[in-house]
Design a protein around this motif. Structure first.
Motif, short mmCIF file in Angstrom:
data_model
loop_
_atom_site.label_atom_id
_atom_site.label_comp_id
_atom_site.label_asym_id
_atom_site.label_seq_id
_atom_site.Cartn_x
_atom_site.Cartn_y
_atom_site.Cartn_z
N GLN A 86 0.82 -1.20 0.00
CA GLN A 86 0.00 0.00 0.00
C GLN A 86 0.85 1.25 0.00
OE1 GLN A 86 -3.56 0.15 2.49
NE2 GLN A 86 -3.04 -1.89 3.25
N GLY A 87 0.33 2.29 -0.62
CA GLY A 87 1.00 3.58 -0.62
C GLY A 87 0.19 4.57 -1.43
N THR A 88 0.77 5.72 -1.66
CA THR A 88 0.10 6.79 -2.38
C THR A 88 1.04 7.39 -3.40
OG1 THR A 88 -1.14 7.28 -0.35
CG2 THR A 88 -1.22 8.93 -2.10
N ARG A 89 0.55 7.58 -4.61
CA ARG A 89 1.35 8.23 -5.64
C ARG A 89 1.46 9.72 -5.31
NH1 ARG A 89 -1.75 6.14 -10.95
NH2 ARG A 89 -2.34 8.32 -10.81
N PRO A 90 2.44 10.41 -5.89
CA PRO A 90 2.58 11.86 -5.64
C PRO A 90 1.34 12.67 -6.02
CG PRO A 90 4.60 11.01 -6.57
CD PRO A 90 3.59 9.89 -6.63
N VAL A 95 -2.51 3.50 -4.01
CA VAL A 95 -2.06 2.28 -4.67
C VAL A 95 -2.19 1.16 -3.65
CG1 VAL A 95 -0.10 1.08 -5.71
CG2 VAL A 95 -0.47 3.51 -6.17
N HIS A 96 -2.89 0.09 -4.03
CA HIS A 96 -3.06 -1.04 -3.11
C HIS A 96 -3.07 -2.32 -3.93
CE1 HIS A 96 -5.49 -2.83 0.51
NE2 HIS A 96 -4.29 -3.37 0.36
N LEU A 97 -2.07 -3.15 -3.72
CA LEU A 97 -1.97 -4.44 -4.40
C LEU A 97 -1.91 -5.54 -3.37
CD1 LEU A 97 0.13 -2.35 -6.16
CD2 LEU A 97 -0.21 -4.26 -7.69
N ARG A 98 -2.52 -6.66 -3.70
CA ARG A 98 -2.43 -7.86 -2.88
C ARG A 98 -2.20 -9.04 -3.81
NH1 ARG A 98 -7.72 -6.74 0.69
NH2 ARG A 98 -6.75 -5.47 2.31
N GLU A 123 -2.01 -8.18 -7.79
CA GLU A 123 -3.07 -7.48 -8.53
C GLU A 123 -3.59 -6.30 -7.72
OE1 GLU A 123 -4.22 -8.18 -11.59
OE2 GLU A 123 -2.97 -9.96 -11.84
N PRO A 124 -4.07 -5.27 -8.40
CA PRO A 124 -4.69 -4.15 -7.69
C PRO A 124 -5.93 -4.61 -6.91
CG PRO A 124 -4.29 -3.57 -9.99
CD PRO A 124 -4.03 -5.04 -9.84
#
Length: 144
Positions: A86-90, A95-98, A123-124
């Motif tokens: 998980q994170g965040t683009r600028p 953004v979250h993938l598992r 995958e997202p």
């Protein structure tokens, strides 16, 4: 999943969360082979593509946090890892993938392993809603 993860998974997890591109790249053998079964054209061979991929990931998601949810070592030594990234683009987009990676590890010194091959199933996360029926319909259509 008793004890700590095997060295390869431990090093990968640490390097991801440290955003250490060199340490991440070092977790893969020079001739590493990546298969992405759900997206076959995205497979590749070589450590340099690993470096390019992770440089883009870390640059695009500067606050990426990787959680190693579960792991297991199979009978032939394959290392199965379930991840949550998980994170965040600028630009503010989350953004979250598992998913799961299955890695073939080879020794690269004492307490050191590198991935020789992998099958990659990240995958997202889809939070758009819909129940199990809607999910099946979206993937295979309606029965006649």
């Amino acid at each position: 999943m008793d004890g700590s993860p095997p060295p390869l998974l431990r090093h990968l997890h640490s390097a991801m969360n440290a955003h250490d591109l060199e340490a991440l790249t070092a977790c893969f053998a020079p001739g590493y082979v990546n298969e992405t079964p759900a997206h076959p054209s995205q497979g590749f061979t070589g450590r340099e593509q690993v470096r390019l991929n992770w440089a883009r990931i870390l640059g695009s998601v500067p606050d990426l946090v990787a959680d190693l949810v579960r792991w297991s070592v199979g009978p032939e030594g394959a290392q199965w890892a379930e991840w949550d990234w998980q994170g965040t683009r600028p630009d503010g987009v989350a953004v979250h993938l598992r998913g799961v990676t299955v890695l073939g590890a080879v020794a690269d010194g004492p307490d050191r392993e590198v991935a020789d091959w992998a099958r990659f199933y990240m995958e997202p996360v889809d939070t758009s809603g819909g129940d199990a029926d809607a999910g099946v319909t979206a993937r295979v259509g309606d029965a006649p």
